[in-house]
Design a protein around this motif. Structure first.
Motif, PDB file in Angstrom:
ATOM      1  N   THR A   1      -5.600   8.049 -10.205  1.00 17.56           N
ATOM      2  CA  THR A   1      -4.305   8.664 -10.520  1.00 17.56           C
ATOM      3  C   THR A   1      -4.346   9.470 -11.813  1.00 17.56           C
ATOM      4  O   THR A   1      -3.627  10.455 -11.948  1.00 17.56           O
ATOM      5  CB  THR A   1      -3.205   7.585 -10.617  1.00 17.56           C
TER       6      THR A   1
ATOM      7  N   ILE B   1      -5.794  11.761  -4.882  1.00  9.90           N
ATOM      8  CA  ILE B   1      -5.195  10.423  -4.789  1.00  9.90           C
ATOM      9  C   ILE B   1      -5.572   9.765  -3.470  1.00  9.90           C
ATOM     10  O   ILE B   1      -5.915   8.578  -3.408  1.00  9.90           O
ATOM     11  CB  ILE B   1      -3.662  10.500  -4.952  1.00  9.90           C
TER      12      ILE B   1
ATOM     13  N   LYS C   1      -3.301  13.238 -12.096  1.00  6.97           N
ATOM     14  CA  LYS C   1      -2.242  13.639 -13.038  1.00  6.97           C
ATOM     15  C   LYS C   1      -2.678  14.831 -13.878  1.00  6.97           C
ATOM     16  O   LYS C   1      -1.896  15.777 -14.091  1.00  6.97           O
ATOM     17  CB  LYS C   1      -1.893  12.453 -13.949  1.00  6.97           C
TER      18      LYS C   1
ATOM     19  N   ILE D   1       1.699   9.304  -5.169  1.00  8.99           N
ATOM     20  CA  ILE D   1       1.117   7.953  -5.064  1.00  8.99           C
ATOM     21  C   ILE D   1       1.777   7.176  -3.927  1.00  8.99           C
ATOM     22  O   ILE D   1       1.107   6.501  -3.135  1.00  8.99           O
ATOM     23  CB  ILE D   1       1.260   7.196  -6.406  1.00  8.99           C
TER      24      ILE D   1
END
Length: 460
Positions: A187, A181, A191, A211
């Motif tokens: 993202t 990130i 993830k 984040i």
């Protein structure tokens, strides 16, 4: 090993073999010998600051790769050394490798680990160091018996084996979600990695924390300048105090100079090396115990219990050496083995407290925006004081004699009190929510709590 001393440190060898007038405590007092030992830590100290920039700009994985490659080069140079300069340059390259690895690996482990297992997984770092030290002691014990006096070359060159594993293994490591990130803003990729390492699809809450932490970190252009701000005061104090205290426990005295220490009290060359193997087994076993209990008992309890254990054993070792070991001759065989047992008690205390926790606690307390800078400070302070202790110990042993154990014991008292009053418990707290432990702590709340109030007033 005597052939090693004879080739590279002939003055020490002659002093040990021929000088009957010199004190037991002063036989190994040589600045050249301590320079060989401590040059690695000067190099590691300098390398850790470069590692911070690389870890932040390119990720944790490239730092681990660079560390492994430098270590590999140093091992090759040490094994092939034909003069003391080549030997020390190889040692410097090892220091560069350790500097990069010590900076990146604890961060990597803490960022990859689930909060409830973070202590055990990060303590695996110190456990692996213990296995390495034990392996080195076993290799030394075996190669010392090689006829022809070249066993030391195998000892030094075999460092290439773990260096190769580290370098090749790092090629296959995934980057941490935190770093993905921070570096790419991807993202979705972060993830997927988070789901993979957590073993569940439900990672949105943790991803949101990452984040948010990343967006804050991108507002910080100069993390080393930022870390001195008041709101990061607790983390900065811990980044300096914990590695400093870890070194003044006296553990590196045992790690570097155990064979010399055991020869000082009258054990032979082979028995001294075997005694180092015994202390290595004890240290590795106790670190493994720490891995099992650290997330149940917590960090503070292990710090305090280990500190008391180290203090008692240091006082007893110092007392026996003061009463039994003069400047000449040796202690009785019975007392030599009592000292060995007490040193094992001391090593066990370090092995489940300041050894692994000295790396675990700093790696889990920094917010993302100062994390690589904070870890670099931890590594740099550790190397700086490792260098100072390594460079001065043989002279201290010569001048303080048995009092050197009381010197380190005094520091153990100070650091145990420091933990009791100033270190909050950090077990089971998500790494991106660690700031709350300082706001809830009686002492640190007066510093960061006031900062929070001031921020709210400015925002209003």
């Amino acid at each position: 090993m005597e052939p090693f001393l004879e080739k590279f440190f002939p003055k020490v060898y002659r002093k040990m073999k021929e000088d009957t007038e010199i004190s037991n405590y002063c036989k190994f007092d040589s600045q050249l010998l301590t320079s060989f030992t401590s040059s690695m830590y000067v190099a590691g100290f300098i390398a850790s600051f470069f590692a911070s920039s690389i870890t932040k700009a390119f990720g944790r994985k490239p730092s681990i790769l660079l560390g492994g490659a430098a270590f590999l080069a140093g091992a090759a140079l040490g094994g092939a050394a034909f003069n003391v300069y080549m030997l020390i340059f190889g040692r410097v390259l090892l220091g560069v490798g350790v500097g990069f690895a010590n900076q990146a690996v604890p961060l990597y482990l803490s960022e990859m680990a689930p909060p409830r297992y973070r202590g055990a997984i990060n303590n695996g770092f110190q456990f692996s160091i213990g296995i390495g030290a034990l392996s080195a002691n076993l290799i030394n014990y075996g190669t010392e018996k090689i006829k022809g006096g070249w066993g030391w070359r195998i000892s030094l060159a075999l460092a290439a084996v773990p260096a190769t594993i580290l370098t090749l293994g790092a090629v296959f490591l995934p980057e941490t979600p935190n770093s993905l990130i921070q570096l790419t803003d991807d993202t979705e990729r972060a993830k997927l990695m988070l789901q993979r390492v957590r073993g569940t699809e439900d990672v949105q809450a943790e991803l949101d924390d990452l984040i948010k932490a990343s967006s804050i970190s991108k507002t910080v252009e100069h993390p080393f300048k930022n870390i001195i701000k008041r709101k990061y005061r607790p983390q900065l104090v811990m980044a300096i105090a914990i590695p400093f205290f870890q070194q003044v426990t006296g553990i590196n005295v045992i790690a570097f100079y155990a064979p010399i220490l055991f020869r000082t009290i009258g054990l032979g060359e082979s028995a001294s090396l075997m005694s180092s193997v015994v202390t290595g087994i004890v240290g590795t076993g106790s670190t493994f115990i720490s891995m099992l209990v650290v997330d149940k008992l917590g960090r503070r309890a292990l710090f305090i219990f280990g500190g008391v254990q180290m203090l008692v054993s240091q006082i007893m070792v110092g007392g026996i050496m003061a009463a039994q070991l003069g400047d000449h001759g040796g202690v009785g065989e019975g007392y030599a083995y009592v000292v060995l047992i007490l040193i094992c008690v001391y090593v066990a205390g370090f092995g489940w407290s300041w050894g692994p926790l000295g790396w675990l606690v700093p790696s889990e307390i920094f917010p993302l925006e100062i994390r690589s800078a904070g870890q670099s400070i931890v590594v740099a302070v550790s190397f700086l004081f490792t260098f100072i202790v390594a460079q001065t110990f043989l002279a201290m042993l010569c001048h303080f004699k048995s009092g050197v154990f009381f010197f380190f014991g005094g520091w153990v008292v100070v650091m145990t009190a420091f933990v009791y009053y100033l270190l909050p418990e950090t077990k089971n707290i998500p790494i991106e929510k660690m700031d709350r432990v300082w706001r809830e702590h009686g002492f640190w709340n007066k510093i960061v709590g006031e900062m929070d109030e001031q921020t709210k007033i400015e925002a209003a």
